[in-house]
Design a protein around this motif. Structure first.
Motif, PDB file in Angstrom:
ATOM      1  N   THR A   1       0.809  -1.243   0.010  1.00 62.04           N
ATOM      2  CA  THR A   1       0.042   0.025  -0.017  1.00 62.04           C
ATOM      3  C   THR A   1       0.721   1.277  -0.117  1.00 62.04           C
ATOM      4  N   LYS A   2       0.241   2.290  -0.529  1.00 57.30           N
ATOM      5  CA  LYS A   2       0.977   3.590  -0.473  1.00 57.30           C
ATOM      6  C   LYS A   2      -0.118   4.493  -0.191  1.00 57.30           C
ATOM      7  N   ASP A   3      -0.016   5.813   0.505  1.00 51.65           N
ATOM      8  CA  ASP A   3      -0.959   6.539   1.048  1.00 51.65           C
ATOM      9  C   ASP A   3      -2.384   5.813   1.452  1.00 51.65           C
ATOM     10  N   ASN A   4      -2.273   4.821   2.076  1.00 54.54           N
ATOM     11  CA  ASN A   4      -3.454   4.050   2.312  1.00 54.54           C
ATOM     12  C   ASN A   4      -4.119   3.409   1.196  1.00 54.54           C
ATOM     13  N   LYS A   5      -3.543   3.418   0.017  1.00 58.55           N
ATOM     14  CA  LYS A   5      -4.089   2.722  -1.212  1.00 58.55           C
ATOM     15  C   LYS A   5      -3.367   1.576  -1.652  1.00 58.55           C
ATOM     16  N   THR A   6      -4.184   0.669  -1.841  1.00 61.83           N
ATOM     17  CA  THR A   6      -3.334  -0.604  -2.534  1.00 61.83           C
ATOM     18  C   THR A   6      -2.883  -0.542  -3.697  1.00 61.83           C
ATOM     19  N   LEU A   7      -1.470  -0.825  -4.019  1.00 67.04           N
ATOM     20  CA  LEU A   7      -0.884  -0.564  -5.253  1.00 67.04           C
ATOM     21  C   LEU A   7      -1.498  -1.940  -6.364  1.00 67.04           C
ATOM     22  N   SER A   8      -1.899  -1.295  -7.643  1.00 63.55           N
ATOM     23  CA  SER A   8      -2.499  -2.058  -8.588  1.00 63.55           C
ATOM     24  C   SER A   8      -1.368  -2.714  -9.552  1.00 63.55           C
ATOM     25  N   CYS A   9      -0.151  -2.521  -9.329  1.00 66.34           N
ATOM     26  CA  CYS A   9       0.625  -2.787 -10.372  1.00 66.34           C
ATOM     27  C   CYS A   9       1.822  -3.684  -9.699  1.00 66.34           C
ATOM     28  N   GLU A  10       1.772  -3.762  -8.284  1.00 65.19           N
ATOM     29  CA  GLU A  10       2.609  -4.480  -7.714  1.00 65.19           C
ATOM     30  C   GLU A  10       2.146  -5.680  -6.742  1.00 65.19           C
ATOM     31  N   MET A  11       2.773  -7.019  -6.727  1.00 68.10           N
ATOM     32  CA  MET A  11       2.326  -7.776  -5.703  1.00 68.10           C
ATOM     33  C   MET A  11       3.377  -8.339  -4.807  1.00 68.10           C
ATOM     34  N   TYR A  12       3.132  -8.923  -3.828  1.00 67.71           N
ATOM     35  CA  TYR A  12       4.151  -9.567  -2.948  1.00 67.71           C
ATOM     36  C   TYR A  12       4.538 -10.794  -3.861  1.00 67.71           C
ATOM     37  N   THR A  13       5.522 -11.293  -3.652  1.00 66.67           N
ATOM     38  CA  THR A  13       5.943 -12.789  -4.386  1.00 66.67           C
ATOM     39  C   THR A  13       5.454 -13.941  -3.495  1.00 66.67           C
ATOM     40  N   LEU A  14       5.461 -14.838  -4.227  1.00 64.82           N
ATOM     41  CA  LEU A  14       4.583 -16.054  -3.661  1.00 64.82           C
ATOM     42  C   LEU A  14       5.521 -16.536  -2.459  1.00 64.82           C
ATOM     43  N   SER A  15       6.555 -16.576  -2.726  1.00 63.18           N
ATOM     44  CA  SER A  15       7.577 -17.295  -1.717  1.00 63.18           C
ATOM     45  C   SER A  15       7.527 -16.334  -0.309  1.00 63.18           C
ATOM     46  N   SER A  16       7.686 -15.006  -0.554  1.00 65.46           N
ATOM     47  CA  SER A  16       7.816 -14.058   0.522  1.00 65.46           C
ATOM     48  C   SER A  16       6.265 -14.080   1.469  1.00 65.46           C
ATOM     49  N   LEU A  17       5.243 -14.149   0.790  1.00 69.39           N
ATOM     50  CA  LEU A  17       4.096 -14.207   1.592  1.00 69.39           C
ATOM     51  C   LEU A  17       3.738 -15.676   2.023  1.00 69.39           C
TER      52      LEU A  17
ATOM     53  N   ARG B   1       6.051  -4.685   6.906  1.00 72.83           N
ATOM     54  CA  ARG B   1       6.849  -6.233   6.495  1.00 72.83           C
ATOM     55  C   ARG B   1       7.809  -5.927   5.283  1.00 72.83           C
ATOM     56  N   SER B   2       9.125  -6.643   5.380  1.00 78.98           N
ATOM     57  CA  SER B   2      10.070  -6.513   4.561  1.00 78.98           C
ATOM     58  C   SER B   2       9.774  -7.815   3.411  1.00 78.98           C
ATOM     59  N   LEU B   3       8.835  -7.496   2.622  1.00 79.00           N
ATOM     60  CA  LEU B   3       8.491  -8.497   1.718  1.00 79.00           C
ATOM     61  C   LEU B   3       8.796  -8.080   0.490  1.00 79.00           C
ATOM     62  N   THR B   4       9.284  -9.188  -0.406  1.00 76.20           N
ATOM     63  CA  THR B   4       9.814  -8.670  -1.918  1.00 76.20           C
ATOM     64  C   THR B   4       8.559  -8.389  -2.809  1.00 76.20           C
ATOM     65  N   THR B   5       8.527  -7.963  -3.704  1.00 75.27           N
ATOM     66  CA  THR B   5       7.505  -7.651  -4.560  1.00 75.27           C
ATOM     67  C   THR B   5       7.984  -7.900  -6.244  1.00 75.27           C
ATOM     68  N   GLU B   6       6.898  -8.096  -6.826  1.00 77.74           N
ATOM     69  CA  GLU B   6       7.114  -8.173  -8.481  1.00 77.74           C
ATOM     70  C   GLU B   6       6.171  -7.664  -8.947  1.00 77.74           C
ATOM     71  N   THR B   7       6.084  -7.651 -10.300  1.00 79.41           N
ATOM     72  CA  THR B   7       4.913  -6.739 -11.050  1.00 79.41           C
ATOM     73  C   THR B   7       3.905  -7.874 -11.488  1.00 79.41           C
ATOM     74  N   CYS B   8       2.885  -7.343 -11.311  1.00 77.92           N
ATOM     75  CA  CYS B   8       1.489  -8.193 -11.623  1.00 77.92           C
ATOM     76  C   CYS B   8       1.400  -8.473 -13.044  1.00 77.92           C
ATOM     77  N   THR B   9       0.969  -9.905 -13.433  1.00 76.08           N
ATOM     78  CA  THR B   9       0.892 -10.102 -14.719  1.00 76.08           C
ATOM     79  C   THR B   9      -0.627 -10.482 -15.218  1.00 76.08           C
ATOM     80  N   SER B  10      -1.808 -10.225 -14.163  1.00 70.29           N
ATOM     81  CA  SER B  10      -2.819 -10.424 -14.472  1.00 70.29           C
ATOM     82  C   SER B  10      -3.593  -9.589 -13.258  1.00 70.29           C
TER      83      SER B  10
END
Length: 571
Positions: A86-102, A120-129
């Motif tokens: 999230t950023k400024d209390n809004k969920t980002l729509s182009c990034e997501m946490y990686t499966l392994s970090s979650l 949380r120090s979770l790694t992110t990746e670009t969404c594909t769908s």
């Protein structure tokens, strides 16, 4: 004098006698008006076909199955909101946490609490769908072709290509209607819209849609070019301004009706077909009831056909015109009435080269300022029109208001320009547009109503300028250069239409940047107009010397127009 010369000399008198409120003229103009409304709707339809849709990243099946099995929860939108930072209390729509970090760094409490811990120090990746919010639109090309995140620029690119089609259509249809006839190219433009809109609705990928839909712009502007010239040529001089302004309002009415169609049909494919397929029904009516322009036929030495069409027009309107076809005897001097325009010999019209507009210092200055003004007014007009749905609020209402504001703009400017003058009206309208758009940047997004009001004032100013600049340009150029001068101005306008969509791409950097650019170039256009002479009450310049005299006396009219009477002695 041969029969052609007689008809050319008496054509204005014949058209005036036939009248513009008769059965034939009204029928032809109404059919053409309706078709042009649909042409405008097809050009404007891109605002809903390519409308942005809110979206969220779609989690992988591995993640949902793991969390469901591990924590015993049913996966809902709550859990989906936790897979992205999230950023400024809004969920980002182009990034997501990686499966392994979650899977490795979250507990079941995280998935059931609904609290997205951004620390949380979770790694992110670009969404594909993505999953798209269908509360406003059922589907657009954005949802069908995933034009979001890294591909968001393609939305503006499709509108840019539409403007490329408008640019090509203005040039090709103008030349084509001069060569093959007004009626012929008007019909061709209808077919182009029907085919291109139909094929683009069947698009299987983005580039197929963008390239095919480009021809909708080609056909849409083709209707305007061929249609405007046609109604001007079959209407007597006395009523041309009114009929021309009425045809110009087809865009306003088209945009208003498009907002209603978009509201009723929110699937882009069906909307695209809904605004284009009615032309299939209208095309036979147009071909049956409309005739070729007699003026164009005379220019192509088709005198017999022109005479026959004039007789058809007169008969339908209940008039007799046989007396106008009689050749004058040798001793008859006047072939035209005193108040009838004299037909200038074509050799005189073409006696000056187009390059003279740039060789002569006065014409060069006038031309450059006019070119810039045409570029700016079209840039702002299409920039605001095709992006009205980007405003906060109901997109259908915003687009409706954007189209509706053009009615008072056109009507008001046509009245003021005859009372106050061309130059001060265009100056004021440009400044109104520029200042209101610049002021939008002073307001935060949460003051959406005030921002929309300023947006509409900006659209009002650009539309009003649009309604004035054509008349002003035609009155500044001398007769031998008038056609070429206005033609080049029109080409600059089409470039402005293309540039408008490139400028709006700046919104991906900052939402206010396009309005800063539009406001700045509009204010500059207004200030440059002050340099030009006033043409109200002046005869059309026949020579370059006439234009130079007009330019030399510009300061005299400037004082009269802008300085209150008690203060003029001090200036």
């Amino acid at each position: 004098m041969n029969e052609k010369d007689v008809l050319e000399a008496r054509l204005e008198a014949i058209l005036s006698h036939i009248g513009w409120l008769g059965k034939f003229t009204l029928r032809s103009n109404i059919i053409m008006f309706i078709i042009c409304v649909f042409g405008a709707m097809n050009i404007g339809s891109t605002v809903f076909l390519a409308a942005k849709m809110d979206h969220t990243c779609i989690p992988s099946e591995d993640l949902t199955s793991n969390i469901t099995e591990k924590c015993g929860v049913n996966w809902t939108d709550l859990q989906t909101s936790l897979i992205s930072p999230t950023k400024d209390n809004k969920t980002l729509s182009c990034e997501m946490y990686t499966l392994s970090s979650l899977l490795e760094n979250t507990s079941c409490t995280y998935w059931t609490s609904g609290v997205n811990d951004t620390n949380r120090s979770l790694t992110t990746e670009t969404c594909t769908s993505w999953e798209y919010d269908q509360s406003m639109y059922e589907s657009t090309i954005v949802s069908d072709f995933n034009l979001v995140c890294g591909n968001a620029w393609k939305t503006s690119m499709s509108q840019f290509l539409l403007m490329v089609g408008v640019f090509l259509g203005a040039m090709i249809c103008g030349i084509g209607s001069d060569r093959f006839g007004r009626k012929t190219f008007f019909a061709i433009s209808i077919v182009v819209i029907i085919v291109s809109a139909g094929v683009s609705s069947l698009s299987v990928n983005y580039w197929m849609y963008a390239l095919v839909h480009m021809f909708v712009g080609f056909g849409g502007i083709g209707l305007c070019v061929s249609g405007y010239v046609y109604v001007m040529e079959i209407t007597s001089d006395k009523h041309r301004v009114f009929v021309g302004q009425t045809l110009q309002m087809t865009f306003s009415l088209g945009f208003v009706l498009l907002s209603l169609c978009g509201y009723l049909q929110r699937n882009w494919v069906y909307l695209n077909l809904a605004v284009s397929l009615p032309l299939i029904v209208l095309l036979p009516f147009y071909l049956w009831f409309s005739k070729e322009s007699p003026r164009w036929l005379l220019s192509k030495n088709q005198t017999i056909r022109a005479k026959r069409i004039l007789q058809i027009m007169a008969k339908a309107n209940g008039k007799e015109i046989d007396e106008y076809f009689e050749k004058p005897n040798v001793h008859e001097t006047p072939l035209v009435k005193p108040d009838e325009p004299i037909i200038i010999d074509s050799s005189q019209k073409n006696s000056l080269s187009t390059l003279e507009m740039f060789r002569n210092p006065t014409l060069r200055k006038i031309s450059l300022i006019l070119f810039y003004n045409w570029f700016v007014v079209t840039c702002i007009y299409y920039g605001l029109t095709l992006n009205a749905t980007a405003l906060i609020g109901n997109p259908y209402l915003n687009f409706f208001l954007s189209g509706f504001i053009e009615f008072p703009a056109y009507l008001g400017s046509s009245w003021v320009i005859h009372i106050w003058g061309r130059r001060p009206t265009i100056f004021t309208c440009n400044m109104i547009s520029g200042i209101s758009l610049l002021c939008m940047n002073l307001l935060p997004d949460d003051l959406s109503i005030l921002r929309t009001v300023l947006f509409l004032i900006g659209k009002f100013g650009s539309s009003a300028t649009f309604g004035c600049v054509y008349l002003y340009s035609s009155e500044l150029y001398p007769t031998p250069l008038r056609g070429n001068g206005v033609g080049i101005c029109s080409s600059c306008a089409r470039l402005g239409g293309m540039a408008s969509q490139l400028i709006f791409m700046l919104s991906q950097i900052n939402n206010n940047l396009p309005y800063i650019v539009f406001g700045g170039i509009s204010a500059l256009a207004g200030m440059l107009v002050i340099i030009l002479p006033e043409t109200k009450g002046s005869k059309l310049p026949e020579t370059i010397e006439d234009t130079e005299k007009l330019y030399k006396h510009r300061n005299v009219t400037l004082v009269k127009q802008f300085v209150p009477r008690p203060l003029r002695k001090c200036v």
